[in-house]
Design an enzyme around this catalytic site. Structure first.
Site, short mmCIF file in Angstrom:
data_model
loop_
_atom_site.label_atom_id
_atom_site.label_comp_id
_atom_site.label_asym_id
_atom_site.label_seq_id
_atom_site.Cartn_x
_atom_site.Cartn_y
_atom_site.Cartn_z
CG LEU A 145 -1.95 -1.06 1.40
CD1 LEU A 145 -2.66 -0.91 2.75
CD2 LEU A 145 -2.97 -1.01 0.27
CG ASP A 146 0.43 4.46 -2.77
OD1 ASP A 146 1.25 3.66 -3.26
OD2 ASP A 146 -0.40 5.10 -3.45
CE LYS A 147 5.84 8.17 5.16
NZ LYS A 147 6.97 9.14 5.08
#
Length: 389
Positions: A145-147
């Site tokens: 997942l993106d940060k």
């Protein structure tokens, strides 16, 4: 002098990335060297060129080039990782929302990166040692997942499970549902966004854009659940492909409704006044995936606090009926809801009449605000002076 060697991928390494295979089986070879081999075509799998991120299957044969220079830098992989503190162990374990013999699922908070990067000390990959729960080895990442995106993140507890789940993700049989707060009023209310994505040239960092000529296919099903007038809306997204930043680009450039807090793709238009958090409002709400036990694994994660606060501010419902229960909904269908498909025309967007049959893929073009913020779009809109048409 070292010679070219060959190695057969074992069942335990089925589904792992090429670079991870070297980390497991040849820790004396650095990632830098693996990347160099891949770039020059010296590293091969079953006689074909391979990239560090490609996944291996049991029985494949790796052709490993000579490694004379490895002895000069044995410390690259021999460094002992920093031990986790008790606070870090407790923190990592507090994120777990599901655990069985094959899988661990955590509810990743916003701001915690999946993997490390420059200047990044804490990330999920580093915390995996706290999630062994009696096993000798750490669980493995099988997706990311993106940060700044929160929510469901699946970890595999064994190499075989990692290969199993990786195939489910690559085969697009895993169903991922995201919740987002977007700026504006999405039109139509629901449908399918079919808009190929490519990396935007000339930009710092990783940034994608809609590109019908050079982009890779990208599909996202969406529906609007609730609205706060025309100011904001609660939208559910289901990506049917897994392109980088897919939901964020489709929301901003195709719907014209950037996700709240997404400055990268929405600019100043991605923020709301009135005390709404400036954090990214994108949450991986649920994941349904095939499981080695034979029974599907279905996990739902509660939203992060900043999103709960925004939901309370707009008086949105705390939950919603799953889309699968809506009559006539087919989660594996390739076409969107007929009355809500987005179609691009020379004059802009239009709503497809419900009685009109779908004759093929409809590619959605970016709206005007996206063109203003896209260097590529700007070049297409205005030709440089002094050059022939």
């Amino acid at each position: 002098m070292s010679k070219v060697t060959e190695a057969i991928v074992s069942n335990e390494d089925d589904g792992v990335r090429v670079d991870r295979w070297f980390k497991r089986n040849r820790p004396d070879i650095s990632f830098t060297l693996v990347a160099r081999w891949a770039r020059t075509g010296a590293l091969r799998v079953d006689g074909q060129k391979v990239a560090p991120g490609d996944r291996l299957e049991a029985g494949m044969v790796l052709t490993i080039p000579p490694v004379e220079d490895v002895e000069e830098q044995p410390q690259v992989w021999s460094k002992t990782p920093t031990e986790l503190t008790q606070d870090e162990i407790e923190y990592a374990q507090s994120l777990v929302i599901h655990r069985d013999e094959h899988a661990i699922v955590i509810n990743k908070p916003p701001g915690l990166a999946t993997q490390g990067g420059t200047g990044m000390k804490t990330h999920v990959d580093r915390l995996l040692g706290a999630l062994k729960f009696g096993r000798p080895d750490k669980p493995r990442l099988v997706h990311r997942l993106d940060k700044d995106t929160s929510g469901v993140l699946l970890l595999a507890r064994t190499a075989n499970a990692a290969g199993f789940f990786s195939k489910a993700f690559s085969g697009r049989t895993a169903k991922k549902v995201y919740w987002a707060l977007v700026v504006g009023d999405p039109k139509p209310d629901e449908g399918m966004i079919v808009a190929p994505l490519a990396k935007m040239p000339g930009t710092g960092g990783e940034k994608m854009t809609i590109d019908e000529k050079e982009g890779l296919p990208a599909k996202t099903r969406y529906r609007t659940i609730e609205r706060a007038g025309t100011k904001a809306a609660w939208v559910e997204f289901e990506p049917l492909t897994g392109r980088t930043h897919q939901i964020r680009v489709h929301a901003a450039e195709a719907l014209g409704c950037p996700i709240v807090g997404d400055a990268k793709y929405g600019g100043a238009e991605a923020f709301l006044t009135g005390g709404v958090s400036r954090k990214l409002h994108l949450h991986a709400r649920s994941l349904t995936i095939e499981h080695p036990s034979g029974k599907p694994l279905s996990i739902t994660a509660p939203m992060a606090q900043h999103m709960l606060d925004s939901w309370a501010m707009f008086d949105f419902s705390k939950d919603v009926e799953p889309r699968e229960t809506i009559e006539g909904y087919d989660p594996m269908a390739d076409s969107g809801v007929a009355a809500g498909d987005l179609a691009s025309t020379r004059k802009g967007f239009k709503k497809r009449p419900s009685f009109q049959p779908r004759t093929g893929e409809d590619y959605v073009k970016a709206r005007s605000f996206a063109k203003r913020n896209s260097r590529r779009g700007a070049r297409r809109l205005k030709k440089p002076k002094g050059r022939p048409a």
